[in-house]
Design an enzyme around this catalytic site. Structure first.
Site, PDB file in Angstrom:
ATOM      1  N   GLY A  38     -19.022  -0.885  -4.454  1.00  0.00           N
ATOM      2  CA  GLY A  38     -18.434   0.435  -4.697  1.00  0.00           C
ATOM      3  C   GLY A  38     -16.958   0.189  -4.968  1.00  0.00           C
ATOM      4  O   GLY A  38     -16.313  -0.579  -4.248  1.00  0.00           O
ATOM      5  N   LYS A  39     -16.448   0.831  -6.005  1.00  0.00           N
ATOM      6  CA  LYS A  39     -15.038   0.566  -6.359  1.00  0.00           C
ATOM      7  C   LYS A  39     -14.108   0.936  -5.204  1.00  0.00           C
ATOM      8  O   LYS A  39     -13.102   0.261  -4.960  1.00  0.00           O
ATOM      9  CB  LYS A  39     -14.663   1.330  -7.626  1.00  0.00           C
ATOM     10  N   ASN A  42     -14.441  -1.768  -2.387  1.00  0.00           N
ATOM     11  CA  ASN A  42     -13.844  -3.025  -2.859  1.00  0.00           C
ATOM     12  C   ASN A  42     -12.316  -2.943  -2.832  1.00  0.00           C
ATOM     13  O   ASN A  42     -11.630  -3.884  -2.427  1.00  0.00           O
ATOM     14  CB  ASN A  42     -14.279  -3.349  -4.296  1.00  0.00           C
ATOM     15  N   GLU A 137     -15.710   7.518  -8.754  1.00  0.00           N
ATOM     16  CA  GLU A 137     -17.132   7.406  -8.369  1.00  0.00           C
ATOM     17  C   GLU A 137     -17.532   8.418  -7.304  1.00  0.00           C
ATOM     18  O   GLU A 137     -18.609   8.291  -6.731  1.00  0.00           O
ATOM     19  CB  GLU A 137     -17.428   5.979  -7.878  1.00  0.00           C
ATOM     20  N   GLY A 215      -8.170  -8.259 -19.253  1.00  0.00           N
ATOM     21  CA  GLY A 215      -9.101  -9.381 -19.098  1.00  0.00           C
ATOM     22  C   GLY A 215      -8.404 -10.704 -19.338  1.00  0.00           C
ATOM     23  O   GLY A 215      -7.345 -10.979 -18.767  1.00  0.00           O
ATOM     24  N   GLY A 218      -4.621 -10.996 -19.902  1.00  0.00           N
ATOM     25  CA  GLY A 218      -3.646 -10.716 -18.853  1.00  0.00           C
ATOM     26  C   GLY A 218      -3.494  -9.245 -18.534  1.00  0.00           C
ATOM     27  O   GLY A 218      -4.464  -8.479 -18.579  1.00  0.00           O
ATOM     28  N   GLY A 244     -11.544  -6.064 -11.358  1.00  0.00           N
ATOM     29  CA  GLY A 244     -10.581  -4.961 -11.518  1.00  0.00           C
ATOM     30  C   GLY A 244     -10.200  -4.362 -10.171  1.00  0.00           C
ATOM     31  O   GLY A 244      -9.038  -3.999  -9.950  1.00  0.00           O
ATOM     32  N   ASP A 245     -11.161  -4.274  -9.267  1.00  0.00           N
ATOM     33  CA  ASP A 245     -10.877  -3.708  -7.935  1.00  0.00           C
ATOM     34  C   ASP A 245      -9.929  -4.624  -7.163  1.00  0.00           C
ATOM     35  O   ASP A 245      -9.030  -4.165  -6.459  1.00  0.00           O
ATOM     36  CB  ASP A 245     -12.177  -3.545  -7.132  1.00  0.00           C
ATOM     37  N   SER A 284     -16.324 -11.385  -2.980  1.00  0.00           N
ATOM     38  CA  SER A 284     -15.543 -12.312  -3.816  1.00  0.00           C
ATOM     39  C   SER A 284     -14.031 -12.073  -3.704  1.00  0.00           C
ATOM     40  O   SER A 284     -13.241 -12.790  -4.313  1.00  0.00           O
ATOM     41  CB  SER A 284     -15.979 -12.169  -5.280  1.00  0.00           C
TER      42      SER A 284
HETATM   43  O1  RIB Z   1     -16.191  -2.511  -9.656  1.00  0.00           O
HETATM   44  C1  RIB Z   1     -17.374  -3.060  -9.175  1.00  0.00           C
HETATM   45  C2  RIB Z   1     -18.206  -2.029  -8.487  1.00  0.00           C
HETATM   46  O2  RIB Z   1     -18.630  -1.065  -9.421  1.00  0.00           O
HETATM   47  C3  RIB Z   1     -19.467  -2.554  -7.864  1.00  0.00           C
HETATM   48  O3  RIB Z   1     -19.275  -3.002  -6.547  1.00  0.00           O
HETATM   49  C4  RIB Z   1     -20.436  -1.388  -8.003  1.00  0.00           C
HETATM   50  O4  RIB Z   1     -20.818  -0.836  -6.794  1.00  0.00           O
HETATM   51  C5  RIB Z   1     -19.733  -0.383  -8.892  1.00  0.00           C
HETATM   52  O5  RIB Z   1     -19.225   0.660  -8.180  1.00  0.00           O
END
Ligand code: RIB
Length: 294
Positions: A38-39, A42, A137, A215, A218, A244-245, A284
């Site tokens: 989930g953004k 994360n 989201e 990406g 940069g 990105g998160d 990660s």
């Molecule tokens: O940015 C990655 C995320 O996008 C994933 O973890 C997924 O859950 C979606 O929300």
């Protein structure tokens, strides 16, 4: 100063595939991993790992209690996280191909069950000294932005994933945008030249600071300090999920630590390079120490 991330929490079902499934095709996956994601989640984890204290507000179902545990275990404040009885936790079906790219189907679940009452209950605990981070989201984002603006909170928006809901938000209330090229083009138009894209973002969001992530090319900052560019670090790409998160969390934490913009961009680039070299979304996300050793 408090930092509130009002954002999604997902259970990520990650399928390793040779290539993404095509229309009418059935393919097999030789590996399924279930990760926290989930953004919102994360980005909270990235903020915390970067050294910032963070409040995470959002909603899960009872099947997602392990996500709350993950946030609790690393010291994120979950007092404003709702556990709903009659709705599933949000989830993501992620295909991860052999080049490390992904494609994602989202099921909003509890993330989309956030109501105005819940938002009022959370935001009454914050003041004009505080920061609010949002992604795209969860439900009721235009209302959250309106309320937070009235309180005087500084608002950071990562308009991801981009869709029609973003255009319902009063974007003049956003103080910081952190976005990728696709999101930028959706907001200001299809300009392929990166400098023009930046210029257009700056014209449209005059009072905001913008960070554009590109990406392999940069990232770029544009705001009252001018344009500041940052190269990407080259690594072996295993899984781009949550890159990105990771960037967003590390960049924001560095800025709130009063580091120079160039340093913040550099730290965020290193953090996201490490994230793409490992599997999974939140698992990660590197620690500060990993970045110092990178
Ligand atoms: O940015 C990655 C995320 O996008 C994933 O973890 C997924 O859950 C979606 O929300």
């Amino acid at each position: 100063m408090k930092v509130l991330n009002f954002g999604s929490l997902n259970i990520d079902y990650v399928y390793n595939v040779e290539h993404f499934v095509k229309k009418g095709e059935t393919i097999s996956s030789n590996m399924l991993n279930i990760f926290s994601g989930g953004k919102g989640l994360n980005q909270s984890i990235a903020l915390k790992k970067a050294g910032l204290n963070v409040y995470h507000a959002g909603a899960i179902g009872t099947d997602g209690l392990f996500l709350k545990q993950i946030l609790d275990d690393i010291g994120i404040d979950t007092s404003f996280l709702y556990t709903l009885q009659d709705v599933r936790t949000g989830n993501a079906i992620i295909q991860n191909d052999i080049s490390g790219d992904n494609c994602i189907i989202l099921y909003g679940g509890a993330n989309k069950a956030i109501t105005k009452d819940m938002i009022d209950n959370v935001l009454k605990n914050f003041t004009d000294n505080d920061y609010l981070l949002l992604q795209n989201e969860i439900s009721e984002i235009p209302y959250i932005v309106e309320k937070a603006h009235n309180i005087g909170m500084k608002i950071i928006l990562n308009p991801s994933p981009i869709n029609e809901n973003i255009f319902k938000i009063n974007l003049d209330y956003i103080d910081y945008f952190i976005l990728n090229e696709i999101e930028a083009k959706a907001l200001v138009g299809n300009f392929d030249d990166k400098n023009t894209l930046c210029k257009k973002l700056n014209e449209k969001f005059k009072n905001a600071s913008v960070v554009l992530t590109l990406g392999e090319d940069g990232s770029m900052y544009i705001g009252k300090e001018g344009i500041i560019k940052q190269n990407a670090y080259k690594v072996n790409v295993v899984d781009t999920t949550a890159a990105g998160d990771t960037f967003t969390g590390y960049y924001l934490a560095s800025i709130l630590e009063n580091l120079p913009i160039k340093t913040a961009l550099d730290i965020a680039s290193k953090a996201s390079a490490i994230a793409v070299s490992k599997k999974g979304a939140s698992p990660s996300i590197p620690n500060r120490e990993d970045i110092e050793n990178f």
